[in-house]
Design a protein around this motif. Structure first.
Motif, PDB file in Angstrom:
ATOM      1  N   PRO A 104      -4.678   3.231  -2.369  1.00 40.24           N
ATOM      2  CA  PRO A 104      -4.179   2.295  -2.488  1.00 40.24           C
ATOM      3  C   PRO A 104      -5.867   2.200  -1.944  1.00 40.24           C
ATOM      4  O   PRO A 104      -5.849   0.915  -1.995  1.00 40.24           O
ATOM      5  CB  PRO A 104      -3.477   1.516  -1.409  1.00 40.24           C
ATOM      6  CG  PRO A 104      -3.414   2.970  -0.214  1.00 40.24           C
ATOM      7  CD  PRO A 104      -3.672   4.178  -1.341  1.00 40.24           C
ATOM      8  N   TYR A 105      -6.988   2.649  -1.279  1.00 41.53           N
ATOM      9  CA  TYR A 105      -8.055   2.250  -0.498  1.00 41.53           C
ATOM     10  C   TYR A 105      -9.106   2.572  -1.443  1.00 41.53           C
ATOM     11  O   TYR A 105     -10.257   2.911  -0.963  1.00 41.53           O
ATOM     12  CB  TYR A 105      -8.150   3.189   0.624  1.00 41.53           C
ATOM     13  CG  TYR A 105      -7.026   2.240   1.452  1.00 41.53           C
ATOM     14  CD1 TYR A 105      -6.790   1.146   1.973  1.00 41.53           C
ATOM     15  CD2 TYR A 105      -6.196   3.106   2.658  1.00 41.53           C
ATOM     16  CE1 TYR A 105      -6.092   0.757   2.621  1.00 41.53           C
ATOM     17  CE2 TYR A 105      -5.652   2.537   3.166  1.00 41.53           C
ATOM     18  CZ  TYR A 105      -5.063   1.231   3.338  1.00 41.53           C
ATOM     19  OH  TYR A 105      -3.657   0.861   4.289  1.00 41.53           O
ATOM     20  N   ALA A 140       0.853  -1.629   0.020  1.00 38.21           N
ATOM     21  CA  ALA A 140      -0.203   0.066  -0.368  1.00 38.21           C
ATOM     22  C   ALA A 140       0.837   1.425   0.183  1.00 38.21           C
ATOM     23  O   ALA A 140       0.682   2.176  -0.627  1.00 38.21           O
ATOM     24  CB  ALA A 140      -1.194  -0.389   1.441  1.00 38.21           C
ATOM     25  N   ALA A 141       1.855   1.301   0.828  1.00 38.90           N
ATOM     26  CA  ALA A 141       2.897   2.310   0.702  1.00 38.90           C
ATOM     27  C   ALA A 141       3.581   2.583  -0.771  1.00 38.90           C
ATOM     28  O   ALA A 141       4.286   3.273  -1.209  1.00 38.90           O
ATOM     29  CB  ALA A 141       4.252   2.363   1.976  1.00 38.90           C
ATOM     30  N   VAL A 142       3.797   1.590  -1.230  1.00 37.41           N
ATOM     31  CA  VAL A 142       4.284   2.067  -2.897  1.00 37.41           C
ATOM     32  C   VAL A 142       3.396   2.658  -3.470  1.00 37.41           C
ATOM     33  O   VAL A 142       3.871   3.769  -4.279  1.00 37.41           O
ATOM     34  CB  VAL A 142       4.546   0.362  -3.628  1.00 37.41           C
ATOM     35  CG1 VAL A 142       4.806   0.457  -5.279  1.00 37.41           C
ATOM     36  CG2 VAL A 142       6.252  -0.325  -2.434  1.00 37.41           C
ATOM     37  N   CYS A 143       2.308   2.498  -3.568  1.00 36.19           N
ATOM     38  CA  CYS A 143       1.293   2.756  -4.216  1.00 36.19           C
ATOM     39  C   CYS A 143       0.933   4.251  -3.633  1.00 36.19           C
ATOM     40  O   CYS A 143       0.863   5.132  -4.766  1.00 36.19           O
ATOM     41  CB  CYS A 143      -0.142   2.189  -4.379  1.00 36.19           C
ATOM     42  SG  CYS A 143      -0.332   0.583  -4.050  1.00 36.19           S
ATOM     43  N   ARG A 144       1.013   4.624  -2.466  1.00 38.80           N
ATOM     44  CA  ARG A 144       0.787   6.278  -2.019  1.00 38.80           C
ATOM     45  C   ARG A 144       2.163   7.182  -1.996  1.00 38.80           C
ATOM     46  O   ARG A 144       2.230   7.828  -2.548  1.00 38.80           O
ATOM     47  CB  ARG A 144       0.605   5.336  -1.166  1.00 38.80           C
ATOM     48  CG  ARG A 144      -0.476   7.175   0.061  1.00 38.80           C
ATOM     49  CD  ARG A 144      -0.032   7.205   1.191  1.00 38.80           C
ATOM     50  NE  ARG A 144      -0.805   6.027   1.947  1.00 38.80           N
ATOM     51  CZ  ARG A 144      -0.300   4.573   2.470  1.00 38.80           C
ATOM     52  NH1 ARG A 144       1.389   4.709   2.311  1.00 38.80           N
ATOM     53  NH2 ARG A 144      -0.835   3.745   3.040  1.00 38.80           N
ATOM     54  N   PHE A 193      -3.726  -2.817  -8.173  1.00 40.08           N
ATOM     55  CA  PHE A 193      -2.557  -2.669  -8.304  1.00 40.08           C
ATOM     56  C   PHE A 193      -1.996  -4.305  -8.039  1.00 40.08           C
ATOM     57  O   PHE A 193      -2.242  -4.708  -8.135  1.00 40.08           O
ATOM     58  CB  PHE A 193      -2.128  -2.013  -7.065  1.00 40.08           C
ATOM     59  CG  PHE A 193      -2.771  -0.275  -7.242  1.00 40.08           C
ATOM     60  CD1 PHE A 193      -2.517   0.772  -8.001  1.00 40.08           C
ATOM     61  CD2 PHE A 193      -3.515  -0.486  -5.795  1.00 40.08           C
ATOM     62  CE1 PHE A 193      -2.572   2.053  -7.453  1.00 40.08           C
ATOM     63  CE2 PHE A 193      -4.554   0.791  -5.678  1.00 40.08           C
ATOM     64  CZ  PHE A 193      -4.087   2.121  -6.272  1.00 40.08           C
ATOM     65  N   VAL A 194      -1.172  -3.802  -9.506  1.00 36.27           N
ATOM     66  CA  VAL A 194      -1.005  -5.126 -10.543  1.00 36.27           C
ATOM     67  C   VAL A 194       1.386  -4.888 -10.281  1.00 36.27           C
ATOM     68  O   VAL A 194       1.277  -4.159 -11.134  1.00 36.27           O
ATOM     69  CB  VAL A 194      -1.197  -5.865 -11.528  1.00 36.27           C
ATOM     70  CG1 VAL A 194       0.062  -7.698 -12.222  1.00 36.27           C
ATOM     71  CG2 VAL A 194      -2.087  -5.691 -11.326  1.00 36.27           C
ATOM     72  N   PHE A 195       1.899  -5.501  -9.380  1.00 34.75           N
ATOM     73  CA  PHE A 195       3.009  -5.684  -9.529  1.00 34.75           C
ATOM     74  C   PHE A 195       3.687  -7.121  -9.843  1.00 34.75           C
ATOM     75  O   PHE A 195       3.147  -7.992 -10.548  1.00 34.75           O
ATOM     76  CB  PHE A 195       3.991  -5.108  -8.124  1.00 34.75           C
ATOM     77  CG  PHE A 195       2.999  -4.063  -7.333  1.00 34.75           C
ATOM     78  CD1 PHE A 195       3.511  -2.874  -7.513  1.00 34.75           C
ATOM     79  CD2 PHE A 195       1.720  -3.974  -6.748  1.00 34.75           C
ATOM     80  CE1 PHE A 195       2.974  -1.753  -6.934  1.00 34.75           C
ATOM     81  CE2 PHE A 195       1.216  -3.293  -6.522  1.00 34.75           C
ATOM     82  CZ  PHE A 195       1.693  -2.086  -6.454  1.00 34.75           C
TER      83      PHE A 195
END
Length: 116
Positions: free
Chosen positions: A38-39, A27-31, A44-46
């Motif tokens: 992230p919410y 979630a931190a990577v998204c944010r 999200f696909v990594f």
């Protein structure tokens, strides 16, 4: 149960990330790196650095989903090749990525009517 629908936002992240972190780290990577909430309900696909695993992260309103898929043999050689660090993909493209298909140059028919 996790269900992919045609109106769901799916973001594929081009650059590999470390899979040592779990929910909070993903979630931190998204944010922090991609400046997305992230919410938000988006998927999200990594991919990991060795290109042997794909991770999907989703918040569905009740809780977080974190799904890891590891290929049994070989690697995902045909991950996203784009100038953009993150691209929006359709659910059928995600299915192709999970099968290791080279999606660069895949032409799909246009949507007949955009869902709202």
């Amino acid at each position: 149960m996790l269900q992919l629908t045609s109106h769901m936002k799916i973001y594929a992240i081009r650059e590999p990330i470390s899979f040592h972190t779990r929910f909070d780290g993903t979630a931190a990577v998204c944010r922090n790196i991609y400046h997305f909430d992230p919410y938000s309900g988006a998927l999200f696909v990594f991919i990991n650095r060795c290109r042997t695993m794909i991770r999907c992260y989703l918040f569905d309103g009740m809780g977080e989903w974190l799904c890891d898929y590891r290929i049994a043999k070989g690697s995902f050689r045909h991950w996203i090749k784009s100038e953009d660090p993150l691209i929006v993909i359709q659910p059928h493209i995600l299915h192709l990525l999970l099968r290791g298909v080279n999606t660069n140059g895949v032409i799909t028919p246009p949507e007949w009517k955009k869902l709202t």
